[in-house]
Design a protein around this motif. Structure first.
Motif, short mmCIF file in Angstrom:
data_model
loop_
_atom_site.label_atom_id
_atom_site.label_comp_id
_atom_site.label_asym_id
_atom_site.label_seq_id
_atom_site.Cartn_x
_atom_site.Cartn_y
_atom_site.Cartn_z
N THR A 278 37.88 54.49 47.49
CA THR A 278 37.52 55.90 47.72
C THR A 278 36.81 56.51 46.52
N ASP A 279 37.15 56.05 45.31
CA ASP A 279 36.50 56.66 44.13
C ASP A 279 36.13 55.58 43.09
N ASP A 280 35.59 56.02 41.96
CA ASP A 280 35.11 55.11 40.91
C ASP A 280 36.26 54.32 40.26
N LYS A 281 37.47 54.89 40.35
CA LYS A 281 38.60 54.22 39.68
C LYS A 281 39.09 52.99 40.45
N PHE A 282 38.59 52.84 41.69
CA PHE A 282 39.12 51.79 42.57
C PHE A 282 39.04 50.40 41.91
N VAL A 288 44.00 45.99 37.84
CA VAL A 288 45.38 46.11 37.34
C VAL A 288 46.35 45.48 38.34
N PHE A 289 46.14 45.79 39.63
CA PHE A 289 47.06 45.27 40.66
C PHE A 289 47.00 43.74 40.72
N LYS A 290 45.76 43.21 40.62
CA LYS A 290 45.61 41.76 40.72
C LYS A 290 46.32 41.07 39.57
N GLU A 291 46.18 41.63 38.40
CA GLU A 291 46.83 41.04 37.23
C GLU A 291 48.35 41.07 37.36
#
Ligand code: ATP
Length: 607
Positions: A278-282, A288-291
């Motif tokens: 939805t935004d640039d932070k995606f 982060v989640f993958k790590e």
């Protein structure tokens, strides 16, 4: 039953969609990448036995693709390049007959609407189980799935009100449960259900997991209560598994990463929000989640292979008889369908009588063109009845595809049952209509065999058009495609029947179309029959019209029985093509089974 304790693991699963040439061109023009589109990128994991795992992810994240890969529905992955392996209890999937261990519940239930719940289950159980086990197994499944209250209700559909959406979904699960699978895959089982039914279905899936089944389902937008019922969650996002573990621990996991689920909000929506772009932070968040998600390859331990469901073959003729009985119940209970069919036929009969009653005085020359016209019209009408009746096959085809996945019966038995039930059903109408019309219009009755020959041609016509209808419906991907193709096929055959264009005027390069036209043979045969006792000499004495020699006028010189033979050959050929198309569908579905068998053979005997 005994087949429980199945652990399913997957290793390095990737799915990419290659770009078509036109897509590449468009992307090149706009300066975009022409690399294949990654849907899932190299994921591995394990699902323990006796658990209920929900695959969550935003639309297009690859949930269904992943489920199809796990459930071995490879024909649905046709447009994708997939790599990776699946292990069952630590053994490569190819080492066992997977379809006998796993059941798959499709998103859309395909059930016969005029059958009752218990009948639906009885028929399927009768194909798979010995006679003495059918009732007890159906009772058991009805109890397990909570279908006791509606076991004698009709399934229902567009034409008839029947059981509710939630009950329908339970019946679809019950159908798979009859063979007591150890793994159950469900594609969006709660879609289209109200929250009460969606919740009770989720509870049911938990119950199935509690008795030892491995249940895996994709779910779209669950509410908070449903989320609370989840056992394991596998969250897909950014082409990878972002979280796989206990549903209860999911929020804590993301909290630790700095993503707090707001109070009073739906946890499922919160999780989906995290993996939706939805935004640039995606991109940073996904990194982060993958790590944080475990990257270690799951330990796949070798355990005993699960015992699989042994289907006892019931024999070809028993299969046909069960299929005919099932069709008979479904069709004869469709009172509305039968009513409309009768009304349409009676209207045609009355209108034709109004226009043509005793119009064909078989001694007058002016009646020759009338007779040519009405014979053609009756045959065309019968052809449309035949082709139109085949539309019910589109539901039967969907049921056939579902039932072939577990090899419930042979394609030959299915096709024979269609021929043995549907065709005689229509032919009674054709027979009665043909007889009445012949007498009422006043076609030639010099000899009584003429009327029987006329009706006989109509019956073969009906068989022929049924064949075309079946062929187009089976060979083409769906009802829309076959509905578009059918008028075209019929019009071409009408055009070259010799009525609109005289045979001698057909260009040489289109002659082959004339030879394939069923109307050419049916009309020629009926006209020859009609004019069999026409006296040319007598006519010539009276008139000077080319119609005095109608056989020559219409170029219908071939013997009437040869025309019937040609009609029968085309009919058999078209039915054969229809059957081969059906067998091809089944073969594609069975291909995996044979591939697995060959692999087992090689592994056992050569490696
Ligand atoms: N056989 C196929 N051929 C080509 N592309 C496919 C095929 N199957 C899936 N895709 C593409 O892969 C992507 C993921 O599709 P998939 O149906 O697995 O997503 P999903 O997460 O189940 O979506 P939804 O929740 O909307 O059903 C989509 O872009 C889809 O167009």
């Amino acid at each position: 039953m005994a087949h429980r304790g199945v652990e399913i693991a997957w290793q390095n699963f990737s799915a990419v969609r290659p770009l078509s040439r036109s897509e590449k061109k468009i992307r090149m023009k706009s300066g975009g990448s022409i690399e294949p589109v990654t849907i899932i990128n190299n994921i591995s994991g394990i699902i323990k036995s006796g658990t209920y795992t929900t695959i969550l992810g935003p639309s297009g994240s690859g949930k269904t693709t992943f489920l199809n890969f796990l459930s071995n529905r490879l024909h649905y992955l046709g447009g994708l390049e997939c790599t990776g392996e699946v292990f069952i209890n630590g053994h490569p999937r190819s080492e066992l007959d997977y379809n006998s261990v796993a059941g798959y519940v499709m998103q859309e239930e395909v059930l016969l609407e005029h059958l009752k719940v218990r009948e639906t289950l009885n028929f399927i159980a009768s194909f798979k189980l010995p006679k003495d086990k059918v009732i007890s197994r159906v009772d058991e499944v009805i109890g397990q799935l909570g279908l006791k209250n509606c076991e004698y209700n009709f399934i229902g559909g567009y034409m008839k009100k029947g059981i509710s959406g939630g009950e329908k979904k339970r019946v679809a699960i019950a159908v798979e449960m009859l063979a007591d699978p150890s793994i159950l895959f469900l594609d969006e089982p709660t879609t289209g259900l109200d929250s009460f039914n969606a919740e009770s279905l989720t509870e049911l899936m938990n119950d199935l997991a509690k008795i030892g089944m491995t249940v895996i389902a994709t779910i779209h937008q669950p509410n908070s209560y449903i989320f609370a019922l989840f056992d394991q969650v596998l969250l897909l996002g950014g082409h990878e598994v972002i979280y796989h573990g206990k549903a209860k621990r999911a929020l804590r996991h993301f909290r630790k990463l700095g993503f707090e689920c707001p109070e009073f909000s739906n946890p499922a929506e919160f999780l989906l929000g995290l993996v939706t772009e939805t935004d640039d932070k995606f991109a940073d968040n996904i990194k982060v989640f993958k790590e944080a998600s475990t990257k270690d390859f799951p330990v796949i331990e070798k355990k005993e292979l699960p015992s699989h469901f042994e289907r006892k073959p019931i024999g070809f003729f028993k299969e046909i008889s069960l299929l005919v009985n099932r069709s008979m119940l479904n069709v004869t209970r469709n009172k509305m369908g039968i009513f409309y069919k009768c009304v349409a036929n009676v209207c045609f009969l009355l209108l034709t009588l109004a226009a043509y009653y005793q119009a064909c005085d078989s001694t007058s020359i002016t009646s020759i063109t009338d007779r040519a016209g009405i014979i053609f019209l009756v045959q065309v009408y019968m052809a449309f009845i035949g082709v139109n009746s085949t539309t019910s096959l589109s539901t039967d085809k969907a049921i056939f595809i579902r039932e072939q996945a577990s090899k419930t019966y042979s394609p030959a038995a299915f096709y024979m049952s269609k021929l043995m039930f549907d065709i005689p059903f229509d032919q009674i109408i054709v027979f009665i209509m043909g007889f009445f019309l012949y007498l009422a219009i006043g076609l030639s009755l010099e000899h009584v065999h003429q009327i029987f020959f006329f009706v006989f041609v109509l019956l073969i016509m009906d068989f022929n058009t049924r064949g075309w209808g079946n062929f187009l419906l089976i060979a083409l991907p769906n009802l829309e495609a076959s509905s578009a193709a059918t008028p075209f096929v019929l019009i071409i055959q009408l055009l070259f029947a010799g009525v609109f264009i005289n045979y001698d005027s057909i260009p040489i390069y289109l002659i082959w179309l004339e030879h394939l036209s069923m109307f050419k043979y049916s009309w020629s045969a009926a006209m020859k029959n009609e004019l069999e006792y026409w006296d040319i000499e007598k006519c010539n004495k009276r008139e000077t019209s080319p119609l005095c020699d109608p056989i020559k006028f219409y170029s219908i010189t071939i013997d009437k029985w040869i025309n019937v033979l040609a009609l029968a050959i085309i009919a058999i050929g078209v039915h054969l093509f229809a059957y081969l198309s059906l067998a091809r569908i089944a073969k594609n579905l069975w291909l995996d089974f044979f591939k697995d068998r060959i692999m087992i053979f090689i592994m056992k005997n050569m490696l």
